[in-house]
Design an enzyme around this catalytic site. Structure first.
Site, PDB file in Angstrom:
ATOM      1  N   CYS A 186       0.802  -1.143  -0.141  1.00  0.00           N
ATOM      2  CA  CYS A 186       0.184  -0.058  -0.203  1.00  0.00           C
ATOM      3  C   CYS A 186       0.960   1.494  -0.154  1.00  0.00           C
ATOM      4  O   CYS A 186       0.569   2.377  -0.819  1.00  0.00           O
ATOM      5  CB  CYS A 186      -1.093   0.078   1.297  1.00  0.00           C
ATOM      6  N   CYS A 203      -1.730   1.584  -3.014  1.00  0.00           N
ATOM      7  CA  CYS A 203      -2.321   2.771  -2.693  1.00  0.00           C
ATOM      8  C   CYS A 203      -1.885   4.260  -2.883  1.00  0.00           C
ATOM      9  O   CYS A 203      -2.459   5.161  -3.395  1.00  0.00           O
ATOM     10  CB  CYS A 203      -3.191   2.651  -1.442  1.00  0.00           C
ATOM     11  N   LYS A 211      -0.137   5.364  -6.302  1.00  0.00           N
ATOM     12  CA  LYS A 211      -1.221   5.382  -7.155  1.00  0.00           C
ATOM     13  C   LYS A 211      -2.216   6.529  -6.904  1.00  0.00           C
ATOM     14  O   LYS A 211      -2.536   7.434  -7.901  1.00  0.00           O
ATOM     15  CB  LYS A 211      -1.998   3.980  -6.938  1.00  0.00           C
ATOM     16  N   TYR A 248       7.123   4.571   8.960  1.00  0.00           N
ATOM     17  CA  TYR A 248       6.727   3.321   9.514  1.00  0.00           C
ATOM     18  C   TYR A 248       7.742   2.545  10.292  1.00  0.00           C
ATOM     19  O   TYR A 248       7.408   2.001  11.517  1.00  0.00           O
ATOM     20  CB  TYR A 248       6.492   2.429   8.174  1.00  0.00           C
ATOM     21  N   TYR A 307      -9.623  -3.402 -11.461  1.00  0.00           N
ATOM     22  CA  TYR A 307      -9.515  -2.182 -10.815  1.00  0.00           C
ATOM     23  C   TYR A 307      -8.226  -1.660 -11.083  1.00  0.00           C
ATOM     24  O   TYR A 307      -8.054  -0.196 -11.303  1.00  0.00           O
ATOM     25  CB  TYR A 307     -10.045  -1.802  -9.217  1.00  0.00           C
ATOM     26  N   GLU A 312      -7.793   1.724 -13.090  1.00  0.00           N
ATOM     27  CA  GLU A 312      -7.267   2.848 -12.510  1.00  0.00           C
ATOM     28  C   GLU A 312      -6.006   3.304 -13.261  1.00  0.00           C
ATOM     29  O   GLU A 312      -5.912   4.801 -13.656  1.00  0.00           O
ATOM     30  CB  GLU A 312      -6.784   2.623 -10.893  1.00  0.00           C
ATOM     31  N   HIS A 340     -27.631  21.380  -0.100  1.00  0.00           N
ATOM     32  CA  HIS A 340     -27.746  21.936  -1.509  1.00  0.00           C
ATOM     33  C   HIS A 340     -26.694  23.271  -1.662  1.00  0.00           C
ATOM     34  O   HIS A 340     -26.648  23.916  -0.666  1.00  0.00           O
ATOM     35  CB  HIS A 340     -29.078  22.237  -1.960  1.00  0.00           C
ATOM     36  N   GLU A 374     -26.349  15.415  -2.081  1.00  0.00           N
ATOM     37  CA  GLU A 374     -27.729  15.459  -1.923  1.00  0.00           C
ATOM     38  C   GLU A 374     -28.673  14.615  -2.542  1.00  0.00           C
ATOM     39  O   GLU A 374     -29.768  14.188  -2.218  1.00  0.00           O
ATOM     40  CB  GLU A 374     -28.046  16.975  -2.092  1.00  0.00           C
TER      41      GLU A 374
END
Length: 452
Positions: free
Chosen positions: A42, A47, A50, A98, A177, A181, A434, A439
């Site tokens: 990721c 993720c 990307k 990390y 996907y 993508e 709105h 909505e």
């Protein structure tokens, strides 16, 4: 028996690091091995990079739209070298974070490959052996490439972020996907993008109407989609890579990207030799608490192949920690997980597809498609899609699918309402905000069709 560690984690991705940190913070001795870069798929090759590429690819169209609003500007061409340098600087920062956060919590990190020697022993790449009361496998997954001649002329998603230069013409093989993508990303960056997909439509497994809407929009934006087509011949030629498809289509491309699926990274770890059961696809078989057939060995994330999403791996890790180290048996809840596909336009989904709802029982389908104000003012014809599936007998909302700007942001909060058991009446009595896209979620009054 005395062990070197209370927990040893193999894999430094989101799931493995979360489990390691939580356990170390509780005062247990924890070790972790990562053979590549801390952060895993990721953070380093999925993720995060990307999504940064998605942002980069959207500015060209934003500049065009700005001109329709009266601004004088020209987006020009992307300086790929500048972007790539900043991208890798950010990935380096995240990797360091990390590592630092895990070490601060007390995790001892071994930056090398590790395998399982027996139910309580891990062998490190440098030959050392360490023992652990519990072992957690969080090795993630990896892209797969079809076994065909010259397949190595193509790249996989891991390679995209290290490209020396942007290609002028690219073929993406695969309609999931990841392929979709990257098709949107490279198209937005000014690359001439084509796709080969074996099926009749992209994004298999998603709601048919929603994925059809995404496909129409992608093609309108310039992505060429060849359905029912798979590569049959690949060869290096002067000027690029010649690819012939099963449909007869043949062309020369500057770059070929394989987006043909992923598999769990579990082979060669010594799992089966230790008594762990692997499924045919290589995923680790675990019970509801992530425990394998070997009581001391657990697994989370893409390695178990249940729902291959970063937040799921993190939640599985938390559940593992509670179960094993806090004495609170906790099973992961896989129901109603919101998902986002960062295609262009993006798509957000939670709950059942229309096809699943029809199988479940009588269902009312509410849907609307319209031109969003911002883009309509700029002369765009592209429409946003909002869709809600409702159980006719209970009025409970079974699923929601959104295609359009901000779909991912909206579906996160729609997911909360479905998790709470929201009914269509709950949406109906909520006042609209709105003018917004969201909505529309509370303005769909009559079903467009009923499924019996």
């Amino acid at each position: 028996m005395d062990f070197d560690y209370d927990l040893y984690v193999i894999g430094g991705g989101s799931g493995g690091v979360r489990a390691a940190r939580l356990t170390a913070q509780d005062g247990h001795k924890v070790g972790l091995a990562e053979s590549s870069r801390m952060g895993g798929t990721c953070v380093i090759r999925g993720c995060v990079p990307k999504k940064l590429m998605v942002y980069a690819s959207e500015y060209r169209d934003a500049a065009r739209l700005a001109c329709e609003y009266g601004w004088s500007m020209d987006a020009g061409a992307l300086d790929w070298g500048h972007f790539r340098t900043k991208l890798h600087t950010e990935l380096d920062r995240l990797e360091a974070a990390y590592t630092e956060n895990a070490e601060k919590a007390g995790v001892e990190i071994h930056h090398m490959r590790a395998t399982i020697a027996d139910p309580h022993t891990v062998e490190l790449e440098d030959g050392r052996r360490v023992t652990a009361k519990h072992i957690l496998v969080a090795t993630g997954g990896h892209p797969v490439v079809p076994p065909m001649e010259n397949a190595d002329l193509g790249m996989v998603s891991d390679d995209v972020f290290g490209l020396e230069a942007l290609p002028k013409k690219m073929l993406i093989v695969g309609g999931g996907y990841i392929g979709c993508e990257f098709a949107g990303i490279f198209n937005g960056l000014g690359v001439d993008v084509s796709m080969f997909i074996r099926k009749a439509q992209i994004l298999r497994g998603f709601d048919d109407e929603a994925r059809g809407h995404v496909a129409d929009c992608m093609q309108a934006r310039g992505v060429e989609i060849h359905t029912g087509c798979a590569p049959t011949e690949i060869e290096k030629v002067q000027g690029g890579i010649r690819v012939k498809g099963s449909s007869g289509h043949e062309e020369v491309y500057d770059a070929l990207l394989w987006a043909t699926g992923r598999k769990p990274s579990t082979l060669g770890l010594g799992l089966e030799e230790a008594g762990v059961t692997l499924a045919r696809d290589g995923s680790i078989e675990v019970d509801e608490y992530g425990q394998t057939a070997v009581p001391s060995i657990y697994a989370v994330g893409d390695a178990i192949g249940r729902v291959e999403l970063t937040p799921v791996a993190i939640r599985e890790a938390v559940a593992f920690h509670k179960t094993v180290f806090r004495g609170e048996p906790t099973a992961m809840d896989y129901d109603l997980i919101p998902t986002a596909t960062f295609t262009q336009p993006e798509m957000g989904n939670v709950g059942m597809t229309e096809e699943e709802a029809e199988e479940a029982g009588p269902t009312d389908v509410y849907a609307t498609a319209f031109r969003p104000m911002q883009r309509a003012f700029g002369g765009d014809d592209e429409r946003a899609l909002f869709k809600m599936l409702v159980d006719r007998e209970t009025d409970k909302v079974l699923g929601v699918h959104i295609v359009g700007p901000g779909a991912a942001e909206m579906i996160q909060f729609v997911g909360v309402t479905l998790k709470m058991g929201a009914t269509k009446a709950d949406f109906d009595r909520t006042c609209a905000l709105h003018p917004t896209l969201a909505e529309e979620m509370v303005l769909m009054r009559e079903p467009v069709r009923s499924l019996d």
